[in-house]
Each structure stands twice: as structure tokens, then as C-alpha cells.
Scaffold this motif. Structure first.
Motif, PDB file in Angstrom:
ATOM      1  N   UNK A  94       0.594  -1.063  -0.291  1.00 51.12           N
ATOM      2  CA  UNK A  94       0.026   0.065   0.151  1.00 51.12           C
ATOM      3  C   UNK A  94       0.937   1.342  -0.076  1.00 51.12           C
ATOM      4  N   UNK A  95       1.684   1.228   0.855  1.00 46.55           N
ATOM      5  CA  UNK A  95       2.653   2.461   0.999  1.00 46.55           C
ATOM      6  C   UNK A  95       3.291   2.668  -0.298  1.00 46.55           C
ATOM      7  N   UNK A  96       3.839   1.533  -0.988  1.00 50.37           N
ATOM      8  CA  UNK A  96       4.761   1.660  -2.103  1.00 50.37           C
ATOM      9  C   UNK A  96       3.927   2.199  -3.487  1.00 50.37           C
ATOM     10  N   UNK A  97       2.524   1.721  -3.442  1.00 53.94           N
ATOM     11  CA  UNK A  97       1.511   2.085  -4.520  1.00 53.94           C
ATOM     12  C   UNK A  97       1.294   3.394  -4.244  1.00 53.94           C
ATOM     13  N   UNK A  98       1.196   4.104  -3.054  1.00 54.41           N
ATOM     14  CA  UNK A  98       0.827   5.429  -2.763  1.00 54.41           C
ATOM     15  C   UNK A  98       2.001   6.394  -3.205  1.00 54.41           C
ATOM     16  N   UNK A  99       3.477   5.903  -3.122  1.00 56.39           N
ATOM     17  CA  UNK A  99       4.574   6.440  -3.441  1.00 56.39           C
ATOM     18  C   UNK A  99       4.775   6.664  -5.165  1.00 56.39           C
ATOM     19  N   UNK A 100       4.240   5.412  -5.896  1.00 57.79           N
ATOM     20  CA  UNK A 100       4.821   5.261  -7.054  1.00 57.79           C
ATOM     21  C   UNK A 100       3.671   5.663  -7.906  1.00 57.79           C
ATOM     22  N   UNK A 101       2.124   5.612  -7.431  1.00 61.52           N
ATOM     23  CA  UNK A 101       1.172   5.912  -8.320  1.00 61.52           C
ATOM     24  C   UNK A 101       1.198   7.128  -9.273  1.00 61.52           C
ATOM     25  N   UNK A 102       1.948   8.354  -8.641  1.00 56.48           N
ATOM     26  CA  UNK A 102       1.655   9.630  -9.402  1.00 56.48           C
ATOM     27  C   UNK A 102       2.384   9.540 -10.656  1.00 56.48           C
ATOM     28  N   UNK A 103       3.358   8.552 -10.880  1.00 55.34           N
ATOM     29  CA  UNK A 103       4.094   8.594 -12.028  1.00 55.34           C
ATOM     30  C   UNK A 103       3.369   8.046 -13.313  1.00 55.34           C
ATOM     31  N   UNK A 104       2.220   7.393 -12.872  1.00 55.01           N
ATOM     32  CA  UNK A 104       1.215   6.915 -13.944  1.00 55.01           C
ATOM     33  C   UNK A 104       0.058   7.615 -13.800  1.00 55.01           C
ATOM     34  N   UNK A 105      -0.101   8.651 -13.046  1.00 56.03           N
ATOM     35  CA  UNK A 105      -1.549   9.213 -12.832  1.00 56.03           C
ATOM     36  C   UNK A 105      -1.260  10.864 -13.072  1.00 56.03           C
ATOM     37  N   UNK A 106      -0.567  11.519 -13.914  1.00 54.45           N
ATOM     38  CA  UNK A 106      -0.497  12.769 -14.278  1.00 54.45           C
ATOM     39  C   UNK A 106      -0.077  13.392 -13.185  1.00 54.45           C
ATOM     40  N   UNK A 107       0.855  12.796 -12.172  1.00 60.53           N
ATOM     41  CA  UNK A 107       1.749  13.493 -11.245  1.00 60.53           C
ATOM     42  C   UNK A 107       0.748  13.477  -9.958  1.00 60.53           C
ATOM     43  N   UNK A 108      -0.491  12.745  -9.796  1.00 61.43           N
ATOM     44  CA  UNK A 108      -1.039  12.582  -8.816  1.00 61.43           C
ATOM     45  C   UNK A 108      -1.038  11.448  -7.990  1.00 61.43           C
ATOM     46  N   UNK A 109      -0.781  11.398  -6.758  1.00 63.29           N
ATOM     47  CA  UNK A 109      -0.785  10.032  -5.989  1.00 63.29           C
ATOM     48  C   UNK A 109      -2.181   9.599  -6.092  1.00 63.29           C
ATOM     49  N   UNK A 110      -2.392   8.120  -5.890  1.00 63.94           N
ATOM     50  CA  UNK A 110      -3.796   7.710  -5.853  1.00 63.94           C
ATOM     51  C   UNK A 110      -4.050   7.228  -4.369  1.00 63.94           C
ATOM     52  N   UNK A 111      -5.008   7.287  -3.756  1.00 70.73           N
ATOM     53  CA  UNK A 111      -5.518   7.068  -2.379  1.00 70.73           C
ATOM     54  C   UNK A 111      -5.530   5.534  -2.507  1.00 70.73           C
ATOM     55  N   UNK A 112      -4.992   4.785  -1.427  1.00 70.58           N
ATOM     56  CA  UNK A 112      -5.066   3.424  -1.135  1.00 70.58           C
ATOM     57  C   UNK A 112      -5.773   2.912  -0.063  1.00 70.58           C
ATOM     58  N   UNK A 113      -6.669   2.152  -0.168  1.00 74.55           N
ATOM     59  CA  UNK A 113      -7.195   1.781   1.018  1.00 74.55           C
ATOM     60  C   UNK A 113      -6.599   0.143   1.337  1.00 74.55           C
ATOM     61  N   UNK A 114      -6.213  -0.168   2.469  1.00 77.11           N
ATOM     62  CA  UNK A 114      -5.465  -1.441   2.725  1.00 77.11           C
ATOM     63  C   UNK A 114      -6.354  -2.103   3.858  1.00 77.11           C
ATOM     64  N   UNK A 115      -6.439  -3.590   3.473  1.00 77.67           N
ATOM     65  CA  UNK A 115      -7.643  -4.213   4.377  1.00 77.67           C
ATOM     66  C   UNK A 115      -6.796  -5.474   4.480  1.00 77.67           C
ATOM     67  N   UNK A 116      -6.603  -5.992   5.686  1.00 75.63           N
ATOM     68  CA  UNK A 116      -6.122  -7.299   5.851  1.00 75.63           C
ATOM     69  C   UNK A 116      -7.020  -8.136   6.392  1.00 75.63           C
ATOM     70  N   UNK A 117      -7.621  -9.075   5.523  1.00 69.65           N
ATOM     71  CA  UNK A 117      -8.771  -9.981   5.758  1.00 69.65           C
ATOM     72  C   UNK A 117      -8.815 -11.145   6.557  1.00 69.65           C
ATOM     73  N   UNK A 118      -7.520 -11.721   6.555  1.00 71.58           N
ATOM     74  CA  UNK A 118      -7.340 -12.905   7.401  1.00 71.58           C
ATOM     75  C   UNK A 118      -8.369 -13.749   7.311  1.00 71.58           C
ATOM     76  N   UNK A 119      -9.045 -14.140   8.616  1.00 71.68           N
ATOM     77  CA  UNK A 119     -10.038 -15.132   8.413  1.00 71.68           C
ATOM     78  C   UNK A 119     -11.499 -14.807   8.296  1.00 71.68           C
ATOM     79  N   UNK A 120     -11.674 -13.574   8.105  1.00 69.55           N
ATOM     80  CA  UNK A 120     -12.913 -12.663   7.593  1.00 69.55           C
ATOM     81  C   UNK A 120     -13.282 -13.379   6.218  1.00 69.55           C
ATOM     82  N   UNK A 121     -12.191 -13.890   5.299  1.00 68.73           N
ATOM     83  CA  UNK A 121     -12.459 -14.464   4.204  1.00 68.73           C
ATOM     84  C   UNK A 121     -13.386 -15.702   4.493  1.00 68.73           C
ATOM     85  N   UNK A 122     -13.411 -16.503   5.413  1.00 66.39           N
ATOM     86  CA  UNK A 122     -14.046 -17.579   5.797  1.00 66.39           C
ATOM     87  C   UNK A 122     -15.259 -17.538   6.392  1.00 66.39           C
TER      88      UNK A 122
END
Length: 205
Positions: A94-122
Motif C-alpha cells: 500500500x505504501x509503495x503504491x501510494x508513493x509510485x502511483x503519481x508517475x502513472x497518474x499525471x503526477x497525482x498520487x492515488x489514494x490506497x485503502x488497505x485491508x487485512x482480511x485474515x479469517x474474515x475470508x471464511x
């Protein structure tokens, strides 16, 4: 925005691959293949640009590793079997995506939502297969006991109920066959060659 979902699985990427194949995510990264973070960012930006609601999703297996990195562990705690608990790769991605996304989005970073699902998947509501298969397993296991058969495991094999020696599942680690099922360039499952495949693709090998 980007949605990063970290799922359990330790050294095998099935819990990331199968939901992605079912349409839950655009991309997935798995322990069996070290991914390039820059390439993942570029792919997710591409997916986001094509989506009417301007978002894209990546499922991250807890044991996934990017090039130059190693598996991440959540502290020094261990599970019931003495294995170090994995976790944290979703935060890093998530942190890396936030830092790198501007390069592919006209200079603007893209907001990242991070969720660790764990056993919620079940924790979802069961469908018909979720209800029928355990019922059949229970009956088949009882049949084995009544027939005096021990050291056997009830399984689904090639779409049919069967039983196999316990050594089949305890002697080796079952991991994703990357060459057969994973698109290394697109960072997602291969959507080809379904003819004559069993119902539970990948997991039935």
C-alpha cells in the motif's frame, strides 16, 4: 483509489489466486513468484483508468515477496504449530503504491485503502457447495471408520468423492504451479485451457 487486500495462505497463493479468478480483484501477488513493485503499480493504474468508478483491486498473499524483498512476519509470535506468523506485506504494498502511483497518474498520487482480511475470508454466508460438500465428507469419513479404515483422508478428486492416504497431503507442501496457472506478466491467473479441467481449478492438482 486502489484497494489492497491481504489474505492468509503462508507459502501457497491459492487464497489469492482463486478469488482473483472469480472476479474479486484485477491482480494478485503470490508467494510462488517474486513480483516487481513498479510493474504492479503500472498495471493497477491501467486497470483503474479503465474502470468507470476509477478504482482497481489487488489481492496480496501474506507470504508474497517483491523482487529484492523477503517474507514479512508480524512480530515474533507463532501459531499453534510453532510457525512464525506472517503479515504486513499488504501495508508495504500500500505504501509503495501510494508513493509510485503519481508517475502513472499525471503526477497525482492515488489514494490506497488497505485491508487485512485474515479469517474474515471464511466468514461469508455458505452457498450450496459449502453446505453439501462438508455433509458428504462427514458421511464418507464415518463410512471409513465403520469399515475399519484408518489413516485416510476424504477428498474431492477429479470432481468425485474419494479417499487417499494421509501422506498425500502431509509429505509435501502444495503450492501454485506458476507455469501452469499464473500469468507472470499480467500478475493474475491464466484464463486459458479450461477444457476438461476439474471444477476446483488449481486446487485439484
Amino acid at each position: 483509489r486502489f484497494l489492497v487486500m491481504e489474505v492468509f495462505g503462508r507459502y501457497a497463493g491459492f487464497t489469492a489466486m482463486l478469488p482473483t479468478m472469480a472476479g474479486a480483484a484485477n491482480r494478485c501477488v503470490i508467494p510462488e513468484y517474486k513480483f516487481d513493485m513498479e510493474h504492479l503499480t503500472e498495471l493497477l493504474c491501467y486497470d483503474r483508468a479503465r474502470h468507470p468508478s476509477q478504482y482497481s483491486v489487488v489481492i496480496v498473499s501474506e507470504g508474497a515477496m517483491f523482487e529484492g524483498g523477503e517474507m514479512m512476519f508480524s512480530g515474533r509470535t507463532t501459531d499453534a504449530f510453532g510457525h512464525a506468523k506472517l503479515g504486513g506485506i499488504g501495508d508495504l504494498v500500500s505504501a509503495e503504491l501510494n508513493d509510485r502511483s503519481a508517475k502513472y497518474n499525471k503526477g497525482k498520487s492515488i489514494h490506497v485503502i488497505n485491508q487485512r482480511l485474515g479469517y474474515m475470508v471464511r466468514g461469508g454466508d455458505p452457498d450450496a457447495i459449502d453446505s453439501i460438500v462438508p455433509m458428504a465428507y462427514g458421511n464418507l469419513a464415518l463410512d471409513l471408520i465403520l469399515h475399519g479404515a484408518h489413516g485416510r483422508l476424504v477428498v474431492l478428486k477429479n470432481g468425485r468423492y474419494d479417499n487417499v492416504p494421509l501422506e498425500v497431503v502431509t509429505s509435501t507442501k502444495k503450492t501454485v504451479n506458476v507455469d501452469k496457472y499464473y500469468n507472470k506478466e499480467r500478475l493474475r491467473p491464466l484464463y486459458t485451457d479450461f477444457e476438461m479441467q476439474p471444477l476446483f481449478i488449481m486446487a485439484s492438482d
